[in-house]
Enzyme design. Structure first.
Site, mmCIF file in Angstrom:
data_model
loop_
_atom_site.group_PDB
_atom_site.id
_atom_site.type_symbol
_atom_site.label_atom_id
_atom_site.label_comp_id
_atom_site.label_asym_id
_atom_site.label_seq_id
_atom_site.Cartn_x
_atom_site.Cartn_y
_atom_site.Cartn_z
ATOM 1 N N SER A 42 0.840 -1.189 0.000
ATOM 2 C CA SER A 42 0.000 0.000 0.000
ATOM 3 C C SER A 42 0.883 1.250 0.000
ATOM 4 C CB SER A 42 -0.953 -0.044 1.201
ATOM 5 O OG SER A 42 -2.042 0.833 1.026
ATOM 6 N N ASP A 186 -5.803 -3.524 -2.457
ATOM 7 C CA ASP A 186 -4.731 -3.203 -1.515
ATOM 8 C C ASP A 186 -4.063 -4.443 -0.909
ATOM 9 O OD1 ASP A 186 -3.347 -2.171 0.874
ATOM 10 O OD2 ASP A 186 -4.500 -0.347 0.526
#
Length: 282
Positions: A42, A186
């Site tokens: 991320s 993510d």
């Protein structure tokens, strides 16, 4: 001696804090950019791509603290309870983690967000170089349909921008990223840090930009690394950094304060990181 740097998720505030901390370390004589592996998840995937691009840390730091140099970002609100649901212990501890990720993937695929094209432009602006580096960069994402993790490297046949965009695709906030015939979300859905991908390395530095209540998977991963003989140090935001980051890590307005807080913390943590990194051992 082999070394790995693990860069965890934490929104634009996490990018700023991690960049500031690494710059603070460097200014204090501790350079971790010659590591053998960088694991980015991320926000950490953005930082990993930036620091392996050949761009000086001082320049990357200025891109966080100088409004004229800051990359354009799309403001977003985030709810602490939603973060806990998405990245909390319930997913890695589930009897079937892939099934739990698939449920989050369904949420992401049905959510109303900005377009992929708009989001890709943001990631392009963040990265000073769009080519994969020679360094051992590993970027983590999750297949939104199958729930399987995907670790992108230079050998994956995927552009660096797409890999980072996929790793940063917070479910419900940003759109899943299309790569070939798959949609990705993510990498923090698997683990906010994915420190287990540093297995086999002697020294491991973990930057935990965002500590989610109830999430213990990093502690488990660190314990396993240590059982295998690795020296591991986890650095997380101190009180000043927590205050600078505030309640919404996706708020671009906190970048300057978060970067400065990270810079100061990096200087204070330099001695401990130097011991971990084996400065003076060679």
């Amino acid at each position: 001696m082999t070394r790995a740097v693990v860069l965890g998720g934490g929104g634009v505030a996490g990018i700023a804090w991690e960049t500031g901390l690494l710059h603070g370390l460097s200014e204090s004589g501790v350079d971790v950019l010659a590591a053998d592996r960088f694991v980015g998840t991320s926000a950490g995937s953005t930082v990993a791509a930036q620091i392996t691009s050949g761009t000086a840390l001082a320049d990357l730091f200025r891109r966080q603290v100088d409004p004229a140099l800051q990359a354009p970002e799309i403001p977003a609100e985030v709810d602490a309870d939603v973060l806990a649901e998405l990245f909390g212990e319930n997913v890695p501890a589930a009897a079937d983690p892939a099934a739990a990720r698939r449920r989050i993937g369904e949420l992401a695929l049905s959510a109303r967000t900005v377009t992929e094209a708009e989001r890709i432009k943001v990631i392009e602006a963040r990265l000073p170089v769009h080519d994969w580096p020679a360094a051992g960069l590993h970027i983590v994402a999750v297949d939104a349909v199958s729930g399987a993790e995907r670790v992108f490297t230079a050998e994956s046949g995927v552009s660096l921008v797409d890999a980072v965009a996929a790793s940063c695709a917070v479910p419900g906030t940003w759109p899943p990223v299309t790569i070939h015939d798959a949609r990705y979300i993510d990498g923090g859905v698997r683990s906010a840090e994915n420190a287990d991908l540093a297995a086999g390395f002697d020294r491991v530095l973990v930057l935990q930009a965002m500590e989610v209540p109830g999430n213990t998977d990093l502690a488990v991963q660190v314990a396993e690394l240590r059982e295998d003989g690795a020296h591991v140090l986890v650095v997380k935001p101190d009180a000043a950094a927590i205050e600078a980051i505030g309640p919404n890590p996706l708020d671009p307005a906190v970048r300057e304060a978060a970067a400065h807080a990270g810079h100061g913390q990096g200087a204070r943590a330099a001695a401990e990181v130097a011991v971990l990194w084996g400065h003076g051992d060679r």
